[in-house]
Design an enzyme around this catalytic site. Structure first.
Site, PDB file in Angstrom:
ATOM      1  N   ASP A 172       0.882  -1.157   0.000  1.00 49.73           N
ATOM      2  CA  ASP A 172       0.000   0.000   0.000  1.00 49.73           C
ATOM      3  C   ASP A 172       0.936   1.227   0.000  1.00 49.73           C
ATOM      4  O   ASP A 172       2.102   1.126   0.380  1.00 49.73           O
ATOM      5  CB  ASP A 172      -0.871  -0.045   1.261  1.00 49.73           C
ATOM      6  CG  ASP A 172      -1.675   1.209   1.430  1.00 49.73           C
ATOM      7  OD1 ASP A 172      -2.374   1.601   0.476  1.00 49.73           O
ATOM      8  OD2 ASP A 172      -1.616   1.815   2.524  1.00 49.73           O
ATOM      9  N   ASP A 186      -0.092   5.066   0.828  1.00 47.50           N
ATOM     10  CA  ASP A 186      -0.352   6.019   1.915  1.00 47.50           C
ATOM     11  C   ASP A 186      -0.322   5.316   3.269  1.00 47.50           C
ATOM     12  O   ASP A 186      -1.111   4.399   3.509  1.00 47.50           O
ATOM     13  CB  ASP A 186      -1.741   6.659   1.743  1.00 47.50           C
ATOM     14  CG  ASP A 186      -1.843   7.504   0.482  1.00 47.50           C
ATOM     15  OD1 ASP A 186      -0.992   8.374   0.300  1.00 47.50           O
ATOM     16  OD2 ASP A 186      -2.778   7.282  -0.310  1.00 47.50           O
ATOM     17  N   GLY A 191      -7.440   3.861   3.287  1.00 44.45           N
ATOM     18  CA  GLY A 191      -7.591   2.808   2.281  1.00 44.45           C
ATOM     19  C   GLY A 191      -8.854   2.920   1.444  1.00 44.45           C
ATOM     20  O   GLY A 191      -9.011   2.218   0.453  1.00 44.45           O
ATOM     21  N   ARG A 250     -11.707   8.026  -2.718  1.00 45.93           N
ATOM     22  CA  ARG A 250     -12.048   9.433  -2.475  1.00 45.93           C
ATOM     23  C   ARG A 250     -13.564   9.618  -2.303  1.00 45.93           C
ATOM     24  O   ARG A 250     -14.014  10.264  -1.356  1.00 45.93           O
ATOM     25  CB  ARG A 250     -11.548  10.282  -3.652  1.00 45.93           C
ATOM     26  CG  ARG A 250     -11.534  11.766  -3.368  1.00 45.93           C
ATOM     27  CD  ARG A 250     -11.027  12.522  -4.584  1.00 45.93           C
ATOM     28  NE  ARG A 250      -9.744  11.998  -5.046  1.00 45.93           N
ATOM     29  CZ  ARG A 250      -9.223  12.224  -6.255  1.00 45.93           C
ATOM     30  NH1 ARG A 250      -9.880  12.979  -7.119  1.00 45.93           N
ATOM     31  NH2 ARG A 250      -8.060  11.704  -6.598  1.00 45.93           N
ATOM     32  N   SER A 280      -5.333   5.160  -4.199  1.00 45.86           N
ATOM     33  CA  SER A 280      -5.221   6.583  -4.535  1.00 45.86           C
ATOM     34  C   SER A 280      -5.011   6.846  -6.025  1.00 45.86           C
ATOM     35  O   SER A 280      -4.138   6.263  -6.657  1.00 45.86           O
ATOM     36  CB  SER A 280      -4.055   7.201  -3.758  1.00 45.86           C
ATOM     37  OG  SER A 280      -3.848   8.530  -4.202  1.00 45.86           O
ATOM     38  N   ASN A 294      -3.922   9.636  -6.864  1.00 47.51           N
ATOM     39  CA  ASN A 294      -2.743  10.517  -6.842  1.00 47.51           C
ATOM     40  C   ASN A 294      -1.435   9.736  -6.742  1.00 47.51           C
ATOM     41  O   ASN A 294      -0.367  10.339  -6.576  1.00 47.51           O
ATOM     42  CB  ASN A 294      -2.851  11.490  -5.656  1.00 47.51           C
ATOM     43  CG  ASN A 294      -3.932  12.534  -5.888  1.00 47.51           C
ATOM     44  OD1 ASN A 294      -3.874  13.289  -6.860  1.00 47.51           O
ATOM     45  ND2 ASN A 294      -4.926  12.564  -5.017  1.00 47.51           N
ATOM     46  N   ASP A 331      -1.640  -0.619   6.037  1.00 47.78           N
ATOM     47  CA  ASP A 331      -1.834   0.080   7.315  1.00 47.78           C
ATOM     48  C   ASP A 331      -3.319   0.328   7.593  1.00 47.78           C
ATOM     49  O   ASP A 331      -3.646   0.959   8.600  1.00 47.78           O
ATOM     50  CB  ASP A 331      -1.110   1.434   7.319  1.00 47.78           C
ATOM     51  CG  ASP A 331      -1.839   2.461   6.482  1.00 47.78           C
ATOM     52  OD1 ASP A 331      -2.200   2.130   5.329  1.00 47.78           O
ATOM     53  OD2 ASP A 331      -2.090   3.574   6.983  1.00 47.78           O
TER      54      ASP A 331
HETATM   55  C1  BG6 Z   1      -5.794   5.763   0.043  1.00 50.26           C
HETATM   56  C2  BG6 Z   1      -5.875   6.540   1.330  1.00 50.26           C
HETATM   57  O1  BG6 Z   1      -4.485   5.344  -0.174  1.00 50.26           O
HETATM   58  O2  BG6 Z   1      -6.221   6.561  -1.060  1.00 50.26           O
HETATM   59  C3  BG6 Z   1      -7.286   7.090   1.511  1.00 50.26           C
HETATM   60  O3  BG6 Z   1      -5.547   5.702   2.427  1.00 50.26           O
HETATM   61  C4  BG6 Z   1      -7.694   7.883   0.286  1.00 50.26           C
HETATM   62  O4  BG6 Z   1      -7.327   7.880   2.673  1.00 50.26           O
HETATM   63  C5  BG6 Z   1      -7.557   7.031  -0.951  1.00 50.26           C
HETATM   64  O5  BG6 Z   1      -9.054   8.344   0.424  1.00 50.26           O
HETATM   65  C6  BG6 Z   1      -7.918   7.776  -2.235  1.00 50.26           C
HETATM   66  O6  BG6 Z   1      -6.985   8.789  -2.430  1.00 50.26           O
HETATM   67  P1  BG6 Z   1      -7.010   9.862  -3.589  1.00 50.26           P
HETATM   68  O7  BG6 Z   1      -5.592  10.386  -3.608  1.00 50.26           O
HETATM   69  O8  BG6 Z   1      -7.370   9.169  -4.868  1.00 50.26           O
HETATM   70  O9  BG6 Z   1      -8.018  10.891  -3.212  1.00 50.26           O
HETATM   71 MG    MG Z   2      -2.767   3.085   3.599  1.00 54.14          MG
END
Ligand code: BG6
Ligand code: MG
Length: 212
Positions: free
Chosen positions: A9, A11, A46, A49, A116, A118, A170
């Site tokens: 993972d 984040d 995890g 969004r 994510s 991002n 995590d």
């Molecule tokens: C996960 C995070 O990795 O990504 C979450 O733990 C988050 O908290 C999710 O909501 C989505 O992220 P993003 O960057 O696409 O908004």
């Molecule tokens: Mg995580």
């Protein structure tokens, strides 16, 4: 070795973006007059969004249209990405950096499995854009953790079956996703004591103890 690949993972495992997620969601929640604190922020680990936004809006007295929700998610993400610009390779802890460098010298395939969207931006900020053998993230899945899709995708990308891979997580949603996909899981941070995990890591470098 017990495993042929590791799926990380991002984040909360490779780097810490928690505070930035929290600050960006908090700014939105405050603007909308919705109660939100660090404890509730833990529920978003995890989770995608839009699913995170739904959890935040559970505490709202108003209901919002899909268009309004899309705008809120965009507003949060714009602020979040502004905050991510502060990240640099210096944000990679010594513990993570040393462990990743050691793992890179083995035959293990190393992949990212993150919800994510991002992920590419974060990997670029911390200097790991070209480090992993494969990156599966929120951009290539339709079902977020606790569904195992992102881990199954990562395993497929590195050409391994789930039974040959260890997932490092995590988030409770991520531990659940690993189990649902047939992966062993090493849990750390917020999910460290999750009984569904096979390994419980005090710190990232404890991974070496799982590899046998
Ligand atoms: C996960 C995070 O990795 O990504 C979450 O733990 C988050 O908290 C999710 O909501 C989505 O992220 P993003 O960057 O696409 O908004
Ligand atoms: Mg995580």
């Amino acid at each position: 070795m017990k495993y042929r690949g590791i799926i990380f993972d991002l984040d909360g495992v490779i780097c810490s973006t928690d505070e930035y997620h929290y600050l960006a969601w908090k700014a939105l929640a405050d603007r909308l007059g919705i109660p939100f604190d660090r404890e509730r922020n833990n529920l978003l680990r995890g989770v995608s969004r839009m699913a995170s936004l739904d959890i935040i809006l559970e505490k709202s007295e108003k209901t919002y249209t899909d268009e309004e929700k899309a705008a809120f998610a965009e507003e949060k993400n714009t602020l979040y990405r502004q905050l991510l610009k502060r990240m640099s390779p210096a944000d990679l802890s010594d513990d993570v950096k040393t462990t990743l460098d050691a793992l890179r010298k083995t035959d293990l395939k190393l992949a990212i499995g993150s919800s994510s969207k991002n992920t590419p931006f974060i990997l670029e900020r911390i200097g790991l854009s070209h480090f992993f053998d494969a990156v599966a993230d929120g951009n290539c899945i339709t079902r977020s953790k606790p569904h195992p899709e992102v881990f199954l995708k990562a395993a497929e990308m590195i050409g391994l079956s789930p039974a040959d891979c260890l997932v490092v997580e995590d988030a409770h949603a991520g531990v659940e996703a690993a189990a649902a996909g047939g992966f062993d899981c090493a849990a750390m941070g917020d999910a460290r004591d999750d009984a569904r995990a096979n390994w419980h890591l005090e710190r990232f470098s404890d991974l070496s103890k799982c590899l046998g």
